[in-house]
Design an enzyme around this catalytic site. Structure first.
Site, mmCIF file in Angstrom:
data_model
loop_
_atom_site.group_PDB
_atom_site.id
_atom_site.type_symbol
_atom_site.label_atom_id
_atom_site.label_comp_id
_atom_site.label_asym_id
_atom_site.label_seq_id
_atom_site.Cartn_x
_atom_site.Cartn_y
_atom_site.Cartn_z
ATOM 1 C CB CYS A 194 -0.777 -3.352 8.664
ATOM 2 S SG CYS A 194 0.463 -1.927 8.139
ATOM 3 C CD GLU B 144 -1.117 -2.493 2.183
ATOM 4 O OE1 GLU B 144 -2.064 -2.962 2.842
ATOM 5 O OE2 GLU B 144 0.000 -2.516 2.127
#
Length: 360
Positions: free
Chosen positions: A302, A277
């Site tokens: 996360c 990401e």
């Protein structure tokens, strides 16, 4: 929609075809000349009641050649058609070029198929003389060894072997059902007619790109891929691994990932790997994202990535698999007004159709 069904002897090809005809309005298409190893057509089925020797009906059309079948279906592609007569890979290639074609295979353990074969033979003995669908060759198969040889020929013949077709199927069914009712009920849960199977939805398409990006990962712990999209256009992709200029994680570049004892989500402060990401966000840049951007990731972000996703203005996050911090990430997104949802595609690959208690 045009569904082709291939498989091994007595696996259930024609039974699955009949399910599509009876329950989903399909019409079966057949070739009027059977291949030389036509035994696999004659003996296919789950139970003795699933005989394929019934006369043609309005739910079945017969054609002289596969080209005739394809020409007909192409002109009527919005309707539902199913075929079990796929003689070889050349014919499959011809069908597979069409965007409305789906290949399903069906197989079963050899011993299960032998039991079905014996049951079928008993049925033929009690139902009168053989028909064109039950060639004399079938009556000669009286031993398990002979059946094995017949099955090997049907599956592995260099020219007409069905194994080459089975390997290319999008949906591969393993059928150990002993009950026709159970088989039908299980097939009803598979969503075989989902349009995603023919033309991927945007979710399927972008998630596939994220999974493809993950194949470039060099992280020793987990492969993760990510795609950032705005207005259905890819802005950037990313995968996890050590930063540019550092030794790849897979070559020992990250001590945390190469050491044991760190569970999922633990010891991240010592990790040198940039998450997928993060890479995608860095590649896109905040100015290119703006409002309405969607982030696709094959693993739920996360907590560290989630706050960065919020900061750059991503409006929606779509993920495939869960992670150890899903609850914390969801809380951050909820407070920030970022939509989070899990993408669950229709089941593909190998699908077992047996009752759970068979393998207790």
């Amino acid at each position: 929609m045009f569904i082709g069904i291939c498989g091994s002897i007595c696996a259930g090809k024609r039974t699955v075809a009949r399910y599509l005809v009876d329950h989903h309005g399909f019409t079966q298409l057949c070739l009027d000349s059977r291949p030389s190893n036509g035994v696999e057509i004659a003996v296919d089925g789950v139970t003795p009641q699933s005989s394929s020797s019934s006369p043609p009906s309005r739910q079945q059309h017969t054609f002289s050649t596969p080209d005739d079948i394809l020409d007909f279906v192409t002109k009527h592609w919005r309707e539902r058609w199913v075929v079990t007569d796929i003689p070889n890979e050349h014919i499959l290639d011809m069908y597979a070029r069409r965007p409305f074609f789906l290949l399903i295979s069906i197989d079963a353990p050899l011993t299960v198929r032998w039991q079905r074969y014996q049951a079928r033979q008993k049925q033929h003995l009690h139902t009168g003389p053989q028909t064109p669908d039950t060639p004399a060759a079938t009556a000669a198969v009286e031993t398990f060894e002979t059946f094995v040889a017949l099955s090997d020929t049907q599956l592995y013949d260099p020219t007409t072997g069905a194994n080459a077709l089975i390997a290319r199927a999008t949906v591969r069914l393993l059928n150990t059902s002993s009950s026709l009712a159970h088989l039908y009920a299980t097939l009803g849960t598979l969503d075989l007619l989902n349009p995603d199977r023919l033309r991927p939805s945007w979710d399927s398409y972008f998630m596939s790109l994220a999974s493809l990006a993950a194949q470039r990962s060099n992280c020793m712990k987990r492969r993760v891929g990510c795609v950032v999209v705005r207005d259905k256009r890819v802005m950037s992709t990313g995968y996890n691994g050590t930063p540019r200029g550092l030794q790849n994680c897979g070559e020992g570049g990250c001590g945390r990932c190469n050491a044991g004892g760190h569970g999922s989500g633990h010891g991240l402060a010592t990790c040198l790997c940039i998450h997928a990401e993060e890479n995608a966000l860095l590649e896109a840049g905040r100015e290119r994202l703006r409002e309405g951007a969607v982030l696709y990731c094959d693993t739920c972000p996360c907590l560290t990535c989630s706050i960065k996703i919020v900061q750059v203005g991503i409006g929606e996050v779509v993920y495939s698999e869960g992670y150890s911090m899903d609850g914390d990430t969801a809380a951050v997104f909820r407070e920030a007004g970022v939509r989070l949802r899990q993408f669950v595609p229709p089941a593909n690959g190998l699908i077992r159709l047996e009752k759970p208690e068979l393998y207790t």
